[in-house]
Design a protein around this motif. Sequence first.
Motif, mmCIF file in Angstrom:
data_model
loop_
_atom_site.group_PDB
_atom_site.id
_atom_site.type_symbol
_atom_site.label_atom_id
_atom_site.label_comp_id
_atom_site.label_asym_id
_atom_site.label_seq_id
_atom_site.Cartn_x
_atom_site.Cartn_y
_atom_site.Cartn_z
ATOM 1 N N SER A 413 0.746 -1.088 -0.183
ATOM 2 C CA SER A 413 -0.213 0.418 0.151
ATOM 3 C C SER A 413 1.048 1.124 -0.176
ATOM 4 O O SER A 413 2.535 1.437 0.360
ATOM 5 C CB SER A 413 -0.758 -0.273 1.080
ATOM 6 O OG SER A 413 0.165 0.210 2.471
ATOM 7 N N GLU A 414 -0.109 2.353 -0.123
ATOM 8 C CA GLU A 414 1.118 3.694 -0.560
ATOM 9 C C GLU A 414 1.674 3.966 1.082
ATOM 10 O O GLU A 414 3.040 4.318 1.201
ATOM 11 C CB GLU A 414 0.118 4.947 -0.708
ATOM 12 C CG GLU A 414 0.440 6.059 -1.222
ATOM 13 C CD GLU A 414 -0.227 7.029 -1.446
ATOM 14 O OE1 GLU A 414 -0.435 7.988 -1.896
ATOM 15 O OE2 GLU A 414 -1.025 6.549 -1.626
ATOM 16 N N ASN A 415 1.120 4.082 2.031
ATOM 17 C CA ASN A 415 1.851 4.036 3.207
ATOM 18 C C ASN A 415 1.942 2.599 4.023
ATOM 19 O O ASN A 415 1.029 1.623 4.973
ATOM 20 C CB ASN A 415 0.697 4.498 4.292
ATOM 21 C CG ASN A 415 0.805 6.410 3.660
ATOM 22 O OD1 ASN A 415 1.596 6.859 3.365
ATOM 23 N ND2 ASN A 415 -0.875 6.570 3.491
ATOM 24 N N CYS A 416 2.902 1.949 4.165
ATOM 25 C CA CYS A 416 2.699 0.493 4.615
ATOM 26 C C CYS A 416 3.800 0.263 5.573
ATOM 27 O O CYS A 416 4.253 1.084 6.518
ATOM 28 C CB CYS A 416 4.211 -0.091 3.415
ATOM 29 S SG CYS A 416 5.090 -1.718 3.679
ATOM 30 N N PRO A 417 3.211 -0.587 6.375
ATOM 31 C CA PRO A 417 3.080 -0.729 7.523
ATOM 32 C C PRO A 417 4.553 -1.029 8.438
ATOM 33 O O PRO A 417 5.371 -1.793 6.902
ATOM 34 C CB PRO A 417 1.951 -1.913 7.842
ATOM 35 C CG PRO A 417 1.686 -1.801 6.898
ATOM 36 C CD PRO A 417 1.689 -1.610 5.979
ATOM 37 N N PHE A 418 4.860 -0.701 9.599
ATOM 38 C CA PHE A 418 6.885 -1.061 9.072
ATOM 39 C C PHE A 418 7.371 -0.601 8.164
ATOM 40 O O PHE A 418 8.944 -1.714 7.850
ATOM 41 C CB PHE A 418 6.938 -2.698 9.925
ATOM 42 C CG PHE A 418 5.983 -3.360 10.961
ATOM 43 C CD1 PHE A 418 5.625 -2.894 11.830
ATOM 44 C CD2 PHE A 418 4.665 -3.850 9.909
ATOM 45 C CE1 PHE A 418 4.974 -3.173 13.049
ATOM 46 C CE2 PHE A 418 4.362 -4.558 11.589
ATOM 47 C CZ PHE A 418 4.315 -4.690 12.495
ATOM 48 N N ARG A 419 7.432 0.277 7.907
ATOM 49 C CA ARG A 419 8.025 0.926 6.625
ATOM 50 C C ARG A 419 10.006 0.965 6.889
ATOM 51 O O ARG A 419 10.219 0.278 6.261
ATOM 52 C CB ARG A 419 7.941 2.518 5.966
ATOM 53 C CG ARG A 419 8.827 2.778 5.040
ATOM 54 C CD ARG A 419 8.591 4.294 4.670
ATOM 55 N NE ARG A 419 7.362 4.449 4.099
ATOM 56 C CZ ARG A 419 6.666 5.223 4.038
ATOM 57 N NH1 ARG A 419 7.184 7.009 4.684
ATOM 58 N NH2 ARG A 419 5.561 5.541 3.891
ATOM 59 N N GLU A 420 10.361 1.787 8.272
ATOM 60 C CA GLU A 420 11.632 1.079 7.977
ATOM 61 C C GLU A 420 12.173 -0.150 8.600
ATOM 62 O O GLU A 420 13.270 -0.463 7.837
ATOM 63 C CB GLU A 420 11.846 2.191 9.584
ATOM 64 C CG GLU A 420 11.262 3.834 9.582
ATOM 65 C CD GLU A 420 12.853 4.264 9.187
ATOM 66 O OE1 GLU A 420 13.176 4.448 8.424
ATOM 67 O OE2 GLU A 420 11.828 5.020 8.082
#
Length: 529
Positions: A413-420
């Motif tokens: 998705s555009e705001n991926c969870p756990f991005r870092e």
Amino acid sequence: MQHIKKMTLRSKINWLVSFNILFVLILVISSFSYMFVSNKFSETGERALTVAKTVASLPQIITAFDEQNPSKVIQPIVETIRLKTGAEFIVVGNMDTLRYSHPNQARIGEYMVGEDNYIVLKGGESITKAKGTLGYSVRGKAPIFDQNHHQIGIVSVGFLDKNIWHQLHPFLVKFIGVGLITLLFGLTGAYILSGHVKKQIFNLEPYEIAFETKKQSAIFESIREGVIAVNSQGKILTCNREAKKMLGMDDTELIGTELSTILPMSSLPDVLQKGIPQNDQPMIVGNTLVISNWVPVIMSDKVIGAVSTFRDKLQLEKIDQHLNDIGNYVDTLRSQRHEYMNKLHLISGLIQMSEYDMAESVIKQENENYQHTIQYYLTKVRDPAIAGILVGKAHRAKELGIQLTIEDDSLVSENCPFREIVITALGNLVENAFEAIQTSVFQREIPVVAILIKEEENILVINVEDNGPGIDPAIKESLFKDGITTKGKGRGFGLAFITRLISNHNGFITSNSSSNGTKIVVTLPVRRI
């Protein structure tokens, strides 16, 4: 207003030690002088009494009291004794205190002076200090008894105070001289001591030390790197706020604790033993992968401790990633420029050869490829940060001659969870796959690294698979522990760090390896709000 100059620490030490020594010397000399003078006067009194008793017991003196003129017999005898004993006076008198002898013959026949005869007139002996015709004196008095033991007179022997003091003067001068010499040695010692103290504190004044301490404390707490200082035994002396934050501990838990019990993989033992700094060493502190630097503290050619600074590797990697992104963009633009220049030359040549249909076909094919790539990332990997790292890895794979593929099932998705965490995991796992393929003895015809990143309703899955040589069986069971690697010293912290990050979010990481390649799977639970 005139500025008053502050007294230096060295001056304060000199004055303090000097006053202390002077006070002690005055106290000691006064005590000894008092005891010496007291003993001297006491001895003189006893001596006077002894002479008086001796004179009182002389038969010539006793029988002279029966004479019509006793002084005629007594005066010569007493004067002889007085001169031999050094007494100032020896006075013999009757029970009415009428003198029968005196150093000044003109005073013979007069009454004795001093008002201290009442004890001896009653048959007792006394040692007194009183003022007579010759001045203040220490007197010893004894009664004179006849053969029937009836008291018939008294004897008074005296030594003048001024003569006693005259005898004491040389000894008192010696006492004072010894005291002055001692004071001189004390002043010299104070000067040497104050110099040594100043040297130990680098010639700083107390207010300068206080200022430096506050300044260093402010700097110590303001820097964004963790700092730990240890003594020669490896016990923690101090640490700043950032270090406590990384370790998840406070002062009561840290101060006095051996660092090896908290950070067993640190380079501290080598630094304390050899006194050689170690820089840019990867290490895991708490739940953070850091880059640490160890510097020995040396005084008088002896290692007395060490200081370690460490910074979150993720923060450094963010900066490095930004620089890499810029580099990747430049490399991408450069490669695209060459590629498009070749395509334009081809199209230009086809037009010049009037091959318009073929030129149109090349243009359409190029446009379709571009649109396919754009459409793929727009539909599959919508998070710009993750898309950026995938693009960067794709270009790196192309340079290394490795085929990097993104599975069709991938969806972010555009705001991926756990991005870092995703960025860190992808970067590390893909680089490990590239290195495994490059260092493999048996090269595949087509080396491949396949990536699957899929965000589902309750989980996020990352799958990185390569067709390299597989994991060394010797480290297969401990692959995700600190420092486990076949790449040499200072490596083997990446997978351990990723494992901790994933575990902190209730995720897990698994590996499956054989001679045909390695597959690493990361699973993270996703909580939807």
